[in-house]
Design an enzyme around this catalytic site. Structure first.
Site, PDB file in Angstrom:
ATOM      1  N   GLY A  51       0.840  -1.629  -0.091  1.00  0.00           N
ATOM      2  CA  GLY A  51       0.077   0.140  -0.399  1.00  0.00           C
ATOM      3  C   GLY A  51       0.911   1.258  -0.107  1.00  0.00           C
ATOM      4  N   ALA A  53       2.089   2.690   2.251  1.00  0.00           N
ATOM      5  CA  ALA A  53       3.464   2.827   3.210  1.00  0.00           C
ATOM      6  C   ALA A  53       4.440   1.934   2.509  1.00  0.00           C
ATOM      7  CB  ALA A  53       2.798   2.248   4.372  1.00  0.00           C
ATOM      8  N   HIS A 275     -16.739   5.789  11.021  1.00  0.00           N
ATOM      9  CA  HIS A 275     -16.997   7.091  10.012  1.00  0.00           C
ATOM     10  C   HIS A 275     -18.153   7.857   9.856  1.00  0.00           C
ATOM     11  CE1 HIS A 275     -16.240   9.668   6.500  1.00  0.00           C
ATOM     12  NE2 HIS A 275     -15.018   9.028   6.507  1.00  0.00           N
ATOM     13  N   ARG A 339     -14.292  12.793  12.484  1.00  0.00           N
ATOM     14  CA  ARG A 339     -15.679  11.775  12.565  1.00  0.00           C
ATOM     15  C   ARG A 339     -15.718  11.537  13.972  1.00  0.00           C
ATOM     16  NH1 ARG A 339     -11.536   9.060   7.991  1.00  0.00           N
ATOM     17  NH2 ARG A 339     -12.060  10.917   6.448  1.00  0.00           N
ATOM     18  N   HIS A 411     -14.339   2.478   9.939  1.00  0.00           N
ATOM     19  CA  HIS A 411     -13.710   2.691   8.575  1.00  0.00           C
ATOM     20  C   HIS A 411     -11.676   2.334   8.826  1.00  0.00           C
ATOM     21  CE1 HIS A 411     -12.693   5.276   5.635  1.00  0.00           C
ATOM     22  NE2 HIS A 411     -11.857   6.242   6.168  1.00  0.00           N
ATOM     23  N   ARG A 445      -8.544   9.598  14.240  1.00  0.00           N
ATOM     24  CA  ARG A 445      -7.792  10.086  13.105  1.00  0.00           C
ATOM     25  C   ARG A 445      -8.690  11.321  12.440  1.00  0.00           C
ATOM     26  NH1 ARG A 445      -7.896   9.488   7.828  1.00  0.00           N
ATOM     27  NH2 ARG A 445      -8.631   7.368   7.739  1.00  0.00           N
ATOM     28  N   LEU A 451      -3.474   8.909   4.804  1.00  0.00           N
ATOM     29  CA  LEU A 451      -2.337   9.253   3.131  1.00  0.00           C
ATOM     30  C   LEU A 451      -0.816   9.679   3.550  1.00  0.00           C
ATOM     31  CD1 LEU A 451      -4.815   9.816   0.339  1.00  0.00           C
ATOM     32  CD2 LEU A 451      -3.935   7.195   1.117  1.00  0.00           C
TER      33      LEU A 451
HETATM   34  C1  LIG Z   1     -12.988   3.117   1.651  1.00  0.00           C
HETATM   35  C2  LIG Z   1     -11.808   4.670   2.365  1.00  0.00           C
HETATM   36  C3  LIG Z   1     -10.986   5.531   2.578  1.00  0.00           C
HETATM   37  C4  LIG Z   1      -9.860   6.918   2.169  1.00  0.00           C
HETATM   38  N1  LIG Z   1     -10.141   6.960   2.083  1.00  0.00           N
HETATM   39  C5  LIG Z   1      -8.764   8.089   2.836  1.00  0.00           C
HETATM   40  C6  LIG Z   1      -8.371   9.730   2.052  1.00  0.00           C
HETATM   41  O1  LIG Z   1      -9.336  10.220   1.165  1.00  0.00           O
HETATM   42  N2  LIG Z   1      -7.790  10.220   2.367  1.00  0.00           N
HETATM   43  C7  LIG Z   1      -7.045   9.602   3.816  1.00  0.00           C
HETATM   44  O2  LIG Z   1      -5.929   9.716   4.266  1.00  0.00           O
HETATM   45  N3  LIG Z   1      -6.713   8.283   4.061  1.00  0.00           N
HETATM   46  C8  LIG Z   1      -8.218   7.517   4.146  1.00  0.00           C
HETATM   47  N4  LIG Z   1      -8.268   6.669   3.839  1.00  0.00           N
HETATM   48  C9  LIG Z   1      -7.361   5.424   4.735  1.00  0.00           C
HETATM   49  C10 LIG Z   1      -6.355   4.979   3.453  1.00  0.00           C
HETATM   50  O3  LIG Z   1      -6.685   5.267   2.830  1.00  0.00           O
HETATM   51  C11 LIG Z   1      -5.679   3.611   4.910  1.00  0.00           C
HETATM   52  O4  LIG Z   1      -6.176   4.360   6.148  1.00  0.00           O
HETATM   53  C12 LIG Z   1      -4.888   3.399   4.171  1.00  0.00           C
HETATM   54  O5  LIG Z   1      -3.808   3.661   2.549  1.00  0.00           O
HETATM   55  C13 LIG Z   1      -3.737   2.750   4.395  1.00  0.00           C
HETATM   56  O6  LIG Z   1      -2.389   2.181   3.927  1.00  0.00           O
HETATM   57  P1  LIG Z   1      -1.553   1.504   4.136  1.00  0.00           P
HETATM   58  O7  LIG Z   1      -0.127   1.102   3.489  1.00  0.00           O
HETATM   59  O8  LIG Z   1      -1.329   1.248   5.493  1.00  0.00           O
HETATM   60  O9  LIG Z   1      -2.111  -0.270   4.081  1.00  0.00           O
HETATM   61  P2  LIG Z   1      -2.769  -1.014   2.432  1.00  0.00           P
HETATM   62  O10 LIG Z   1      -3.163  -0.193   1.602  1.00  0.00           O
HETATM   63  O11 LIG Z   1      -3.866  -1.031   3.289  1.00  0.00           O
HETATM   64  O12 LIG Z   1      -1.939  -1.692   2.455  1.00  0.00           O
HETATM   65  C14 LIG Z   1      -1.444  -3.068   2.986  1.00  0.00           C
HETATM   66  C15 LIG Z   1      -0.799  -3.941   1.915  1.00  0.00           C
HETATM   67  O13 LIG Z   1      -1.074  -5.222   2.890  1.00  0.00           O
HETATM   68  C16 LIG Z   1      -0.755  -6.083   1.984  1.00  0.00           C
HETATM   69  N5  LIG Z   1      -0.925  -7.574   2.777  1.00  0.00           N
HETATM   70  C17 LIG Z   1      -2.230  -7.470   4.600  1.00  0.00           C
HETATM   71  N6  LIG Z   1      -1.832  -8.435   4.855  1.00  0.00           N
HETATM   72  C18 LIG Z   1      -0.843  -9.113   4.042  1.00  0.00           C
HETATM   73  C19 LIG Z   1      -0.170 -10.388   5.022  1.00  0.00           C
HETATM   74  N7  LIG Z   1      -0.821 -11.209   6.044  1.00  0.00           N
HETATM   75  N8  LIG Z   1       0.795 -11.213   4.002  1.00  0.00           N
HETATM   76  C20 LIG Z   1       0.750  -9.904   3.090  1.00  0.00           C
HETATM   77  N9  LIG Z   1       0.662  -9.031   2.647  1.00  0.00           N
HETATM   78  C21 LIG Z   1       0.029  -8.653   3.019  1.00  0.00           C
HETATM   79  C22 LIG Z   1      -1.866  -5.850   1.331  1.00  0.00           C
HETATM   80  O14 LIG Z   1      -1.929  -6.787   0.673  1.00  0.00           O
HETATM   81  C23 LIG Z   1      -1.183  -4.678   0.554  1.00  0.00           C
HETATM   82  O15 LIG Z   1      -0.465  -4.282  -0.106  1.00  0.00           O
HETATM   83  C24 LIG Z   1      -9.673   5.338   3.755  1.00  0.00           C
HETATM   84  C25 LIG Z   1      -9.953   4.228   3.481  1.00  0.00           C
HETATM   85  C26 LIG Z   1     -10.786   3.773   3.064  1.00  0.00           C
HETATM   86  C27 LIG Z   1     -10.959   2.751   3.587  1.00  0.00           C
END
Ligand SMILES: Cc1cc2nc3c(=O)[nH]c(=O)nc-3n(C[C@H](O)[C@H](O)[C@H](O)COP(=O)(O)OP(=O)(O)OC[C@H]3O[C@@H](n4cnc5c(N)ncnc54)[C@H](O)[C@@H]3O)c2cc1C
Lengths: 647, 249
Positions: A51, A53, A275, A339, A411, A445, A451
């Site tokens: 993702g 991060a 949310h 929120r 959310h 949050r 993001l």
């Molecule tokens: C509908 C929605 C809208 C949102 N809108 C906003 C917004 O407008 N602004 C904002 O700031 N935030 C928003 N958020 C929150 C934000 O999108 C997330 O908190 C953020 O994108 C999380 O990023 P991340 O990289 O931590 O994890 P993620 O993007 O969830 O990535 C997780 C990764 O880990 C991998 N993974 C998971 N479990 C395993 C495992 N066991 N083994 C191997 N790989 C695994 C997945 O395949 C994926 O690649 C929103 C969230 C949602 C649900």
């Protein structure tokens, strides 16, 4: 699990550097160790998750010259759940000249989180926010622009300035495609290797350090081990514990939960975000809930009929018979309160019998005024894809009657694995990034900050802090032959064998729905001692049901979604207990954690700083055993905790 | 609206090397407010309870943005509803008693993993050849240092809205990935940030496209018709111009 006495462990130190808050990060960077350019290629870093991060971290580390291996569940790293983020990303650029600053973003975020986050971390996030926007624009992320060609901003909840950058309602997609592009560029050079369709099922710890991971290949069921000099976990949040949430179906808690079982502390598990603006639940078969971005609250007004059980359609209810409950109670922030405040108020008016729609668990989000004022073109440009989505799901056309029915839904999870200022967990060599850690958002949050945090962690924090760890531990020989690896592989094989072909009566989906409903009702928007005890007594029964009456389809050597879900469900069942226990222990209200026993006369959250100004970090003691609570005291030198008021 | 019954004809194939066939199922008492994938979930629940092998399907966000799901429904990639992804199809769009065929996204470049799940990593490999701006992280100038007109930014966003689902490939009689590749090239061709690597990008991405076994584009336009994001074939034209410029100059 015994929950009336909780054993307490040694206090934790977040290792925030000393010195004035605006110098902390700079002086820290100057003092930490470096790995020389020639030596970087001797190190291998495993990144779990792609993702915002994970992808940003992996790309950054690849560019620096480390060998990186990236793992994700999806068939492509671009499909991580970050792709679904809609509304935007914050940065203290002050482009609109509305008196924004690093200080304001810092103070809004800390206050938004109800003073349950670390001051030093939050300040660093605000400080680095600007560089994120610069980086994304340089990558070609097509953010919205004004007619003069400069970047546009909009407002999000919990702030009185306009600091949110966006790309229609698909900001997450555009940011992730930017990070994914950088990642694929490194994949092309060979510095990064990508392992899609791999699910991390264990962390391997040897000599007290993170040594690698064990994954299951989702295509053919093979159990595979990988070793590295450090492991970065960026696997997102655990909202799906509640079954119905706005998260994608594959979001899971397994990677972080299994790290927890290997010794990583889990911090503030009860801080989950509900949310306010989601499409309400309709029907028992529903598989997920859909978010209607917070950006709609820029132009939308939330209301319910003043009368209970009012059956008239919204456009037939005259102005004076409507209760714009947020504007009434919070004249300063109005519809842009944070929120947790908006969600709680929506619940309250529904509890009072003023909810709308068939289920009476919905309130109106009304864009009529804005449509009249700004015209169709403006609304289309700002919210076009959200309107279309609403229509597809509900069959109602918001362009015709611009009043949508919405209700709060699970959310985001502020809780996650505990990390220090370097984003390292208590297990040396295990780093945790993005939503998977607990770091920056306290008990709530603010919109558009996840993001920001994900990219901040990946692009601008970990590339520095991981060097400090690697330089100290050295590039020893890597191997997957140790007993720790073999033991972990064996345990996974056994747990898979125990599940496949299990011949009970209840499906994984059915049991997950039951768990979700229990958690939503007892550990949801309002919690009290009794409801939490009900949860803590109900969960073991579901666990028993899982062990004795589950049915799982039987093929461990091919694609088997049912088996994947079963493995994840058990982890949720253990985590659910911890969430409830943490909520029980924290007998104060703060942010999204609303303990009904602790509220002001007006029904607002009442923090109890003397007792609870700390991070709860839990240490696993075995299944069904009460975990040990480590407290990290929170100190506020620069922004003194005040009562959060949005009135 | 009342609940409905349907007959499904679903492609079943145990593994990549095994033969496949269409298998008939019936689903009863389906609410019109159910999504297509929720209906498939229900069918799978049924199969699991009967001790049969559930149908392999992949899906994730169920909001039409991650690009994971993707089925050929009634012979059309993502079904007959325009600009709609498989996960956004609802049962209210089908007639009571209708027979619905469900197949995977077929292309020689997308080997079948199981039943309705295919391997689309060829698309990632195309991106790896140039679907990005080749700058390192850090040291970027102020984001407002380079004004970009609103129209340009919107055009670039239209192109980069692609969700990488592969419907364009599945719909194309030649299995061409020209819309997918063209959209990415077009995004950067519109933006000043994309300029420095312009030639290299188009040449290498086009070469990879061929190498993966995707066919050529012969302007059928089926891709645009099924694209859930409504991406226009004008991006393919843009790619062609870029390609000619890069090959000639
Ligand atoms: C509908 C929605 C809208 C949102 N809108 C906003 C917004 O407008 N602004 C904002 O700031 N935030 C928003 N958020 C929150 C934000 O999108 C997330 O908190 C953020 O994108 C999380 O990023 P991340 O990289 O931590 O994890 P993620 O993007 O969830 O990535 C997780 C990764 O880990 C991998 N993974 C998971 N479990 C395993 C495992 N066991 N083994 C191997 N790989 C695994 C997945 O395949 C994926 O690649 C929103 C969230 C949602 C649900």
């Amino acid at each position: 699990m015994i929950y009336n006495t909780i054993p307490e462990g040694t206090p934790l130190n977040g290792k925030v550097p000393a010195g004035p808050i605006e110098k902390k990060w700079q002086s820290h960077k100057a003092s930490i160790k470096l790995v020389s350019p020639a030596n970087k290629k001797k190190y291998t870093v495993l990144v779990v998750g792609s993702g915002l991060a994970g992808a940003s971290a992996a790309a950054a580390l690849g560019e620096l010259g480390y060998n990186v291996k990236v793992f994700c569940i999806h068939d492509s790293p671009r499909r991580a759940h970050s792709i679904a983020a809609q509304g935007g990303i914050n940065a203290a650029k002050n482009y609109p000249n509305d008196n924004d600053s690093v200080w304001r973003l810092f103070s809004d975020t800390l206050k938004g989180g109800d003073f349950r986050a670390r001051e030093g971390n939050v300040y660093r996030l605000a400080e680095l926010s600007m560089a994120i926007i610069d980086q994304c624009v340089a990558q070609g992320v097509p953010f919205a622009r004004e007619y003069g060609g400069f970047l546009a901003n909009r407002s999000f909840g919990g702030a009185l300035v306009s600091r949110t950058f966006y790309a229609r309602g698909q900001t997450g997609q555009q940011l992730l495609l930017g990070a994914y592009g950088s990642l694929m560029r490194q994949a092309n050079t060979g510095k990064v290797q990508i392992f899609p369709k791999r699910e991390m099922l264990d962390l391997v710890v040897g000599e007290g350090k993170a040594k690698g991971i064990v994954v299951r290949n989702l295509e053919n069921g093979q159990i595979e081990s990988y070793s590295g000099h450090a492991v970065i976990v960026a696997t997102g949040g655990y909202s799906n514990l509640y079954f119905l949430s706005t998260n994608a179906k594959n979001c899971n808690a397994s990677a972080i939960w299994r790290c927890h079982r290997r010794g990583a502390y889990f911090a503030n598990p009860c801080f989950v975000q509900i949310h306010p603006t989601c499409i309400p639940v309709h029907g028992d078969y529903q598989s997920k809930l859909t978010l209607m971005s917070e950006s709609l609250r820029n132009d939308g007004r939330m209301w319910v009929p003043k009368k209970q059980d009012d059956k008239r359609p919204p456009n037939e209810i005259p102005e004076e018979e409507r209760d714009y409950f947020l504007e009434r109670k919070y004249p300063t922030y109005g519809n842009l309160v944070p929120r947790d405040v908006a969600s709680r108020n929506a619940k309250t008016v529904c509890d009072e019998g003023k909810g709308v729609g068939d289920t009476k668990r919905a309130v109106y989000l009304d864009l009529s005024d804005s449509l009249k004022k700004f015209g169709l073109k403006y609304i289309e440009e700002q919210y076009g894809n959200l309107f279309e989505m609403y229509q597809r799901i509900t069959g109602e056309d918001p362009y015709r009657v611009p009043v949508m029915k919405i209700y709060p839904a699970l959310h985001y999870t502020m809780g996650g694995l505990w990390v220090d200022y370097n984003l390292m967990s208590n297990i040396p060599g295990l780093f945790v990034l993005g939503e998977a850690n607990f770091s920056d958002h306290g008990a709530n949050r603010l919109g558009a900050s996840a993001l920001m945090q994900g990219l901040c962690d990946g692009y601008f924090v970990i590339p520095y802090t991981i060097g400090d760890y690697l330089a100290q531990t050295g590039a020893g020989k890597l191997s997957i032959e140790s007993t720790e690896f073999k033991q972990a592989e064996k345990e996974i094989q056994e747990s898979v064998q125990k599940l496949v072909g299990k011949k009970g009566k209840k499906t994984v989906l059915e049991l997950h729905r039951e768990l979700g409903l229990l958690m939503w009702n007892q550990v949801g928007m309002g919690r009290n001692q009794k409801s939490l005890q009900t949860a803590l007594e109900g969960i073991p029964q579901l666990q028993k049901e899982f062990q004795e009456n589950l049915i799982v389809s039987g093929d461990a050597n091919h694609w088997n979604k049912d088996l994947e879900s079963a493995l994840r469900l058990w982890d949720y069942m253990e985590l659910a207990e911890l969430v409830s226990l943490d909520a029980l222990n924290r007998a104060e209200s703060c942010g999204g954690h609303f303990r009904e026993e602790s509220q002001t006369e007006e029904g607002e959250a009442l923090r109890q700083d003397e007792k609870f100004q700390y991070v709860s970090a839990w240490e696993y003691q075995g299944q069904g055993k009460t975990p040990i609570l480590h407290k990290e005291p929170l100190e506020f030198e620069y922004l003194k905790p005040i009562k959060r008021s949005y009135k | 609206m009342k609940n409905c019954n349907f007959k499904l004809l679903v492609w079943r194939q145990k593994g990549p090397q095994e033969p496949g066939k269409m298998v008939a199922y019936t689903v009863n008492d389906i609410s019109p407010d159910m999504s297509f994938l929720e209906m498939m979930d229900l069918l799978n629940e049924d199969l699991i309870k009967k001790g049969e092998d559930p149908i392999a399907i992949d899906s994730d966000c169920r909001e039409g943005i991650c690009g994971t799901c993707g089925l050929v429904i009634q012979g059309l990639a993502h079904g007959s509803k325009q600009k709609t992804c498989t996960c956004q199809i609802y049962m209210r769009d089908f007639k009571d008693g209708e027979t619905i065929t469900v197949e995977p996204f077929r292309s020689s470049a997308f080997p079948i993993i199981k039943d309705l799940v295919v391997n689309r990593s060829a698309l990632d490999r195309i991106i790896s050849k140039g679907g990005y701006v080749a700058n390192n992280i850090g040291g970027a100038p102020d984001a407002n240092a380079m004004p970009i007109s609103k129209e340009t930014a919107e055009l670039a966003l239209d192109a980069s809205s692609c969700i990488g689902c592969g419907a364009c490939v599945a719909a194309c009689p030649n299995s061409s990935a020209a819309l997918f590749t063209g959209a990415k090239i077009s995004q950067y061709a519109h933006l000043p940030q994309g300029s420095p690597d312009r030639k290299k990008r188009v040449l290498e991405m086009a070469q990879q496209m061929d190498k993966e076994g995707f066919g050529n584009c012969s302007n059928h336009g089926e891709c645009e018709a099924v694209c859930p994001q409504g991406i226009k074939i004008s991006h393919i034209a843009k790619m062609r111009r870029e390609f000619f410029k890069a090959s000639l100059l």
